[in-house]
Design an enzyme around this catalytic site. Structure first.
Site, short mmCIF file in Angstrom:
data_model
loop_
_atom_site.label_atom_id
_atom_site.label_comp_id
_atom_site.label_asym_id
_atom_site.label_seq_id
_atom_site.Cartn_x
_atom_site.Cartn_y
_atom_site.Cartn_z
N LYS A 29 0.85 -1.19 0.00
CA LYS A 29 0.00 0.00 0.00
C LYS A 29 0.89 1.24 0.00
CE LYS A 29 -2.08 -1.11 3.84
NZ LYS A 29 -1.53 -2.43 4.14
N TYR A 58 11.70 -2.52 -8.92
CA TYR A 58 11.06 -2.50 -7.59
C TYR A 58 11.36 -1.21 -6.83
CZ TYR A 58 10.71 -7.62 -8.28
OH TYR A 58 10.47 -8.88 -8.78
N THR A 261 6.66 -9.29 4.73
CA THR A 261 7.33 -8.33 5.61
C THR A 261 6.96 -8.62 7.06
OG1 THR A 261 5.53 -6.75 5.26
CG2 THR A 261 7.48 -6.52 3.86
N GLN A 268 8.58 -18.74 8.80
CA GLN A 268 7.75 -19.89 8.43
C GLN A 268 8.01 -20.30 6.98
OE1 GLN A 268 3.31 -19.48 7.92
NE2 GLN A 268 3.32 -20.49 9.93
#
Length: 308
Positions: A29, A58, A261, A268
């Protein structure tokens, strides 16, 4: 406890860790701080990641470099233990633009060399994103220059189709080591993956979760995170659905690029090496295929070398 991914050997003899942290900000966002990229890179290295994937487009190479520098300064890792990938954007496809573009990326990253440099798309554009007619074979000559100069240890491509891969291999003296493409349950890319692997070209998989992670698209095909096939596998192996999808790609011989992030999710997403899916379980996930992309590049469909 940190978990390190195994490495595989590329066709040029270099080795690559088989899980990479993705740093593209396509779903970020506007209110999100770009500093979250620096923090994510640091957390990833802390969690055991040794492969970081970024790109000029990016616009976060500086933050990636800051995260790497901080991890090195704190003794978590040495530069030699890291594998860093970045990519050449579409408006720098002329042969004489490639090395300067890489040098600019290296400056932003704070690095002397890149481990893997990729042509981001076979499509060439002008700076205003209008079509250009530069052949990717010319671009590849510039990539070979970068490797010969020692600025890139390995070179490869991204978003190339099978015909383009074949043409590139037939017209170059350095074979690409990687084709980075979208692969996930709704876009399994089995023919293209098999073609690349038959030529000794490894495949990196971006958008590995497909539409399982909610992206807000209307009409997106299944599966979702509550799909019975996926939840049964998650329960069987005591893993999350996301971990099942990443392991699915690894068990197909691919290098997934999960992006997060969130500190816990970053850890994980590399905790994947204490279980393995069966051939039948991989085949069951393949059945979700609809050849439906998460990343829509159809705005370029009329451009030369569009990889349809």
């Amino acid at each position: 406890m940190a978990v390190q991914a195994p490495c595989i050997q590329l066709n040029d003899g270099n080795t690559i860790p088989i899980v990479a942290l993705g740093t593209g900000r396509g779903t970020a966002k506007e209110s999100d701080s770009i500093d979250e990229v620096r923090q994510a890179v640091y957390w990833a290295i802390e969690a055991g990641y040794r492969h970081i994937d970024t790109a000029a487009v990016y616009q976060d190479e500086e933050q990636v470099g800051q995260g790497i520098a901080e991890a090195i300064a704190n003794g978590l890792v040495t530069r030699e233990e890291l594998f860093v990938t970045t990519k050449l954007w579409n408006d720098k496809h002329a042969r004489d633009q490639v090395v300067p573009a890489l040098q600019e990326s290296l400056k932003k990253l704070g690095l002397d060399y890149i481990d893997l440099y990729l042509i981001h798309f076979p499509i060439a554009t002008k700076p205003d994103d209008s079509p250009d007619n530069i052949d990717y074979l010319e671009t590849w000559q510039g990539m070979q220059d970068a490797r010969q100069l020692g600025l890139a240890r390995s070179i490869g491509v991204s978003n190339f189709n099978a015909t383009q891969i074949t043409r590139l291999v037939s017209n170059s003296y350095i074979r690409p080591v990687i084709n980075q493409i979208e692969v996930n349950p709704t876009n399994t890319q089995e023919p293209l993956v098999a073609h690349c692997q038959s030529l000794g070209i490894a495949v990196m998989a971006y958008s590995p979760f497909g539409f399982v992670v909610s992206r807000g698209q209307t009409g997106a095909p299944p599966p979702r995170s509550d799909d019975p096939t996926l939840t049964a596998l998650a329960n069987k192996y005591r893993k999350s659905v996301g971990q099942i999808l990443l392991r699915y790609l690894i068990d197909r011989g691919l290098i997934p690029i999960p992006k997060s992030t969130n500190k816990q999710r970053i850890a994980q997403n590399i905790d994947l090496f204490d279980f393995q899916l069966t051939f039948e379980e991989v085949a069951a996930i393949n059945q979700f295929n609809k050849n439906h992309r998460v990343i829509d590049i159809s705005d370029w469909k009329d451009y030369p070398n569009y990889p349809n």
